[in-house]
Write a protein that holds these residues in place. Structure first.
Motif, PDB file in Angstrom:
ATOM      1  N   GLU A  75       0.815  -1.213   0.000  1.00 59.75           N
ATOM      2  CA  GLU A  75       0.000   0.000   0.000  1.00 59.75           C
ATOM      3  C   GLU A  75       0.853   1.269   0.000  1.00 59.75           C
ATOM      4  N   GLN A  76       2.067   1.185   0.510  1.00 57.72           N
ATOM      5  CA  GLN A  76       2.957   2.343   0.473  1.00 57.72           C
ATOM      6  C   GLN A  76       3.253   2.737  -0.968  1.00 57.72           C
ATOM      7  N   PHE A  77       3.461   1.735  -1.836  1.00 56.20           N
ATOM      8  CA  PHE A  77       3.762   2.005  -3.242  1.00 56.20           C
ATOM      9  C   PHE A  77       2.507   2.399  -4.014  1.00 56.20           C
ATOM     10  N   VAL A  78       1.355   1.859  -3.576  1.00 54.50           N
ATOM     11  CA  VAL A  78       0.087   2.294  -4.184  1.00 54.50           C
ATOM     12  C   VAL A  78      -0.118   3.789  -3.918  1.00 54.50           C
ATOM     13  N   TRP A  79       0.188   4.209  -2.687  1.00 54.89           N
ATOM     14  CA  TRP A  79       0.065   5.626  -2.340  1.00 54.89           C
ATOM     15  C   TRP A  79       1.016   6.480  -3.191  1.00 54.89           C
ATOM     16  N   LEU A  80       2.239   6.011  -3.365  1.00 58.97           N
ATOM     17  CA  LEU A  80       3.199   6.759  -4.180  1.00 58.97           C
ATOM     18  C   LEU A  80       2.726   6.851  -5.629  1.00 58.97           C
ATOM     19  N   GLY A  81       2.081   5.770  -6.119  1.00 54.55           N
ATOM     20  CA  GLY A  81       1.554   5.789  -7.478  1.00 54.55           C
ATOM     21  C   GLY A  81       0.393   6.756  -7.621  1.00 54.55           C
ATOM     22  N   LYS A  82      -0.517   6.752  -6.658  1.00 57.35           N
ATOM     23  CA  LYS A  82      -1.673   7.644  -6.704  1.00 57.35           C
ATOM     24  C   LYS A  82      -1.262   9.096  -6.470  1.00 57.35           C
ATOM     25  N   SER A  83      -0.145   9.279  -5.762  1.00 57.45           N
ATOM     26  CA  SER A  83       0.348  10.636  -5.502  1.00 57.45           C
ATOM     27  C   SER A  83       1.159  11.183  -6.665  1.00 57.45           C
ATOM     28  N   GLY A  84       1.479  10.309  -7.618  1.00 56.50           N
ATOM     29  CA  GLY A  84       2.189  10.755  -8.817  1.00 56.50           C
ATOM     30  C   GLY A  84       3.693  10.639  -8.765  1.00 56.50           C
TER      31      GLY A  84
END
Length: 248
Positions: free
Chosen positions: A115-124
């Motif tokens: 989920e940490q990387f999902v957040w980084l992806g959604k944050s751009g």
């Protein structure tokens, strides 16, 4: 899945409401669950078609819900460490626990890590092309974690019920002999409260597991109704908020 922590029940003494609220909001999980309530309450309003989709307020609500979802992912930074520590300190007293404990904590830990990387992806910050694969891995890990958690808590619930039955027998014997049973009565009260909290925790895991299953299915199937999933999310948020309030 904070519900899997050993300290599920920790009822504090009566204290000033604002002091209690301050302690609650100082915890990462406390703020996270308030965000979860606001997110799934928004989802319920949107899914119920109370507001027309073209209405400006509806569009703002969608934007708010999406923003809160991304914000909640930020609260999971480093949270996988608690599952690593839980695995390190776990005692495997049976063959079932040897299987179920790694499933529960390992699945949850992998979920929080991805989920940490999902957040980084959604944050751009990282390329969004990786999001689909990351979200699929996250959903599977979360679902496996809830499967293990529900199995473990069901076993715990059975043990609590058995302890209640033994205590009931002890109270009955004390009554027949004319002895006092104040201590047993207090222990029974604690067991009943523990049983209630364990049941709520299992219901919470079922609700969260349903949402994870819907993510695995990409929102397809009878159990993927937006209103049903939003209701499950709100139920989970309310239960975990209640548990966190009692424990702080």
């Amino acid at each position: 899945m904070e519900a899997k922590k050993p300290s599920e029940i920790s009822v504090s003494k009566e204290r000033d409401f604002l002091n209690h609220l301050e302690a609650y909001l100082a915890k990462r999980d406390g703020v996270d669950k308030l965000l979860k309530i606001s997110r799934y309450a928004s989802k319920i309003i949107l899914a119920s078609s109370v507001l027309p989709e073209t209405l400006p307020l509806s569009l703002r609500l969608k934007s708010f819900e999406s923003s809160v979802g991304i914000s909640r992912k930020a609260f999971r930074l480093g949270k996988f460490v608690q599952d690593i520590n839980a695995l390190r300190s776990a005692s495997f007293d049976s063959n079932q626990e040897i299987i179920l404990t790694p499933l529960a904590y390992g699945g949850e830990g992998l979920y929080f890590f991805v989920e940490q990387f999902v957040w980084l992806g959604k944050s751009g910050l990282i390329d969004a092309k990786h999001l689909v694969k990351l979200q699929k891995i996250s959903a599977w890990a979360e679902f496996i974690g809830y499967f293990g958690s529900i199995a473990l808590k069901t076993r715990d619930l059975k043990s609590i019920i058995e302890a209640e039955h033994r205590l009931e027998s002890s109270i009955e014997i004390s009554m027949l002999r004319g002895n006092g049973y104040e201590k047993e009565a207090k222990d029974m009260s604690k067991l009943k409260e523990k049983r209630l909290m364990k049941k709520l925790s299992i219901i919470q895991d079922f609700a969260d597991g349903l949402m994870a299953f819907a993510d695995i299915r990409d929102g397809k199937g009878l159990l993927s109704s937006p209103f049903l999933l939003a209701s499950a999310g709100l139920l989970s948020a309310l239960i975990s908020t209640h548990k966190n309030w009692l424990s702080c």
